[in-house]
Design an enzyme around this catalytic site. Structure first.
Site, mmCIF file in Angstrom:
data_model
loop_
_atom_site.group_PDB
_atom_site.id
_atom_site.type_symbol
_atom_site.label_atom_id
_atom_site.label_comp_id
_atom_site.label_asym_id
_atom_site.label_seq_id
_atom_site.Cartn_x
_atom_site.Cartn_y
_atom_site.Cartn_z
ATOM 1 N N LYS A 93 0.859 -1.186 0.000
ATOM 2 C CA LYS A 93 0.000 0.000 0.000
ATOM 3 C C LYS A 93 0.892 1.232 0.000
ATOM 4 O O LYS A 93 2.078 1.189 0.347
ATOM 5 C CB LYS A 93 -0.955 0.018 1.194
ATOM 6 C CG LYS A 93 -0.278 0.031 2.576
ATOM 7 C CD LYS A 93 0.082 1.411 3.068
ATOM 8 C CE LYS A 93 0.782 1.367 4.432
ATOM 9 N NZ LYS A 93 1.639 2.555 4.680
ATOM 10 N N GLY B 237 10.580 -2.652 5.849
ATOM 11 C CA GLY B 237 10.939 -1.360 6.414
ATOM 12 C C GLY B 237 10.964 -0.274 5.372
ATOM 13 O O GLY B 237 11.783 0.640 5.433
ATOM 14 N N ALA B 238 10.041 -0.369 4.413
ATOM 15 C CA ALA B 238 10.073 0.525 3.250
ATOM 16 C C ALA B 238 8.882 1.470 3.179
ATOM 17 O O ALA B 238 8.738 2.220 2.222
ATOM 18 C CB ALA B 238 10.133 -0.317 1.975
ATOM 19 N N LEU C 148 5.796 0.414 2.900
ATOM 20 C CA LEU C 148 4.836 -0.182 1.969
ATOM 21 C C LEU C 148 3.866 -1.150 2.642
ATOM 22 O O LEU C 148 2.951 -1.651 1.985
ATOM 23 C CB LEU C 148 5.593 -0.914 0.852
ATOM 24 C CG LEU C 148 6.434 -0.014 -0.062
ATOM 25 C CD1 LEU C 148 7.391 -0.858 -0.896
ATOM 26 C CD2 LEU C 148 5.531 0.809 -0.965
ATOM 27 N N GLY C 149 4.062 -1.435 3.915
ATOM 28 C CA GLY C 149 3.140 -2.299 4.635
ATOM 29 C C GLY C 149 3.199 -3.762 4.244
ATOM 30 O O GLY C 149 2.239 -4.508 4.469
ATOM 31 N N GLY D 116 4.881 -6.446 5.408
ATOM 32 C CA GLY D 116 4.740 -7.390 6.518
ATOM 33 C C GLY D 116 3.329 -7.394 7.080
ATOM 34 O O GLY D 116 2.786 -8.447 7.428
ATOM 35 N N SER D 117 2.732 -6.205 7.154
ATOM 36 C CA SER D 117 1.354 -6.097 7.642
ATOM 37 C C SER D 117 0.401 -6.827 6.708
ATOM 38 O O SER D 117 -0.543 -7.497 7.148
ATOM 39 C CB SER D 117 0.949 -4.625 7.749
ATOM 40 O OG SER D 117 1.744 -3.944 8.697
ATOM 41 N N ASP E 141 -1.341 -0.986 11.017
ATOM 42 C CA ASP E 141 -1.949 -0.876 9.686
ATOM 43 C C ASP E 141 -2.354 -2.225 9.091
ATOM 44 O O ASP E 141 -2.773 -2.300 7.939
ATOM 45 C CB ASP E 141 -1.048 -0.107 8.727
ATOM 46 C CG ASP E 141 0.314 -0.750 8.524
ATOM 47 O OD1 ASP E 141 0.589 -1.761 9.177
ATOM 48 O OD2 ASP E 141 1.099 -0.224 7.713
#
Length: 272
Positions: free
Chosen positions: A8, A95-96, A98-99, A101-102, A135
């Site tokens: 995202k 860690g970018a 962009l979500g 991992g979420s 998120d």
């Protein structure tokens, strides 16, 4: 079962106040992008997790897919009668902003709900997702929303960028959450994101802001240069997403910029 958890972007990100629980309240619009991981879950007699693609830091117990499994297992005994094997092929950089991992954690919840026939409602899945991360709940419905509070409360927002072309550039600069928030003084925005988004896309520059940029673009000139280059290549709007370091540009037409950012990770495609 195989699915493709997607990234995202944040369109605007205002840090409005620090909360008593040490988190921050934010305002932003989350918009899904088709840069995807691949997640497969197979019923099994014993639990297992493996990954391929980009290396995932930490041990598997900290992975949100694994946490999603144990979260549901603690609530629903049916998960104790069988187990699953996870395979996560990691494509979205971590860690970018962009979500990724979420998204993996939220998609795992949705898949486990289906595999074990838990019949959880959308609201129930969102509440479980909030326990994984701020998120994560967005990815349950996975459609454009205005988010507020910790970024885990949503209002439907009628924004469509369908047919626009997006270029995302990740310079592999790791920015911790503590570093990002350490450079921000919370404040109410001068212009509401909701109001600014009613303007044509080419009028968003200067009005729709990511509060993390003011400090981070000065601290990391490479990020500022990416944003500058995207505008030079006729982006209608460009911004850092989340707490960085990925920067995106939205274009009216398809624009191949991979060679221009040859030293960075780039994804480009149409928005839906």
């Amino acid at each position: 079962m195989l699915t493709f958890p997607n990234a995202k972007i944040n369109i605007g990100l205002n840090i409005t106040e620090k909360r008593p629980d040490s988190f921050h309240n934010i305002e932003s619009v989350f918009y899904p992008v088709n840069w995807c991981d691949a997640l497969e879950i197979i019923p099994s007699t014993q639990f297992g997790f493996q990954s391929s693609g980009l290396a995932i830091p930490g041990d598997q117990t900290s992975n949100l897919c694994v946490k999603a499994y144990h979260l549901l297992r603690n609530e629903y005994p049916v998960l104790n009668t069988g187990s699953v094997l996870f395979h996560l092929h990691k494509v979205i950089p971590m860690g970018a902003g962009l979500g990724g991992g979420s998204a993996d954690g939220a998609f795992a919840l949705k898949m486990l709900n289906e595999i074990f026939e838990l019949n959880l409602s959308t609201v129930a899945l969102q509440n479980f997702a909030r326990r994984l991360g701020s998120d994560c709940a967005f990815f349950i419905e996975n459609r454009p929303v205005f988010c507020f509070n910790k970024g885990d409360e949503f209002e439907e927002y009628p924004l469509s960028l369908k047919g626009k072309f997006i270029v995302l550039v990740n310079p592999a600069i790791h920015i911790s959450t503590a570093e990002a928030y350490g450079g921000v003084t919370p404040k109410k925005p001068e212009v509401s994101i909701k109001e600014a988004l009613k303007l044509p896309l080419n009028k968003w520059e200067g009005l729709i802001k990511n509060d993390f940029e003011e400090n981070l673009l000065w601290k990391y000139p490479a990020i500022a240069e990416i944003k500058k280059t995207l505008y030079e290549q006729k982006a209608l709007y460009a911004s850092m997403t989340g707490s960085g370091s990925t920067v995106y540009g939205i274009f009216e037409q398809e624009t191949d910029l991979k060679s221009m950012f040859a030293d960075f990770m780039v994804w480009q495609g149409y928005l839906t």
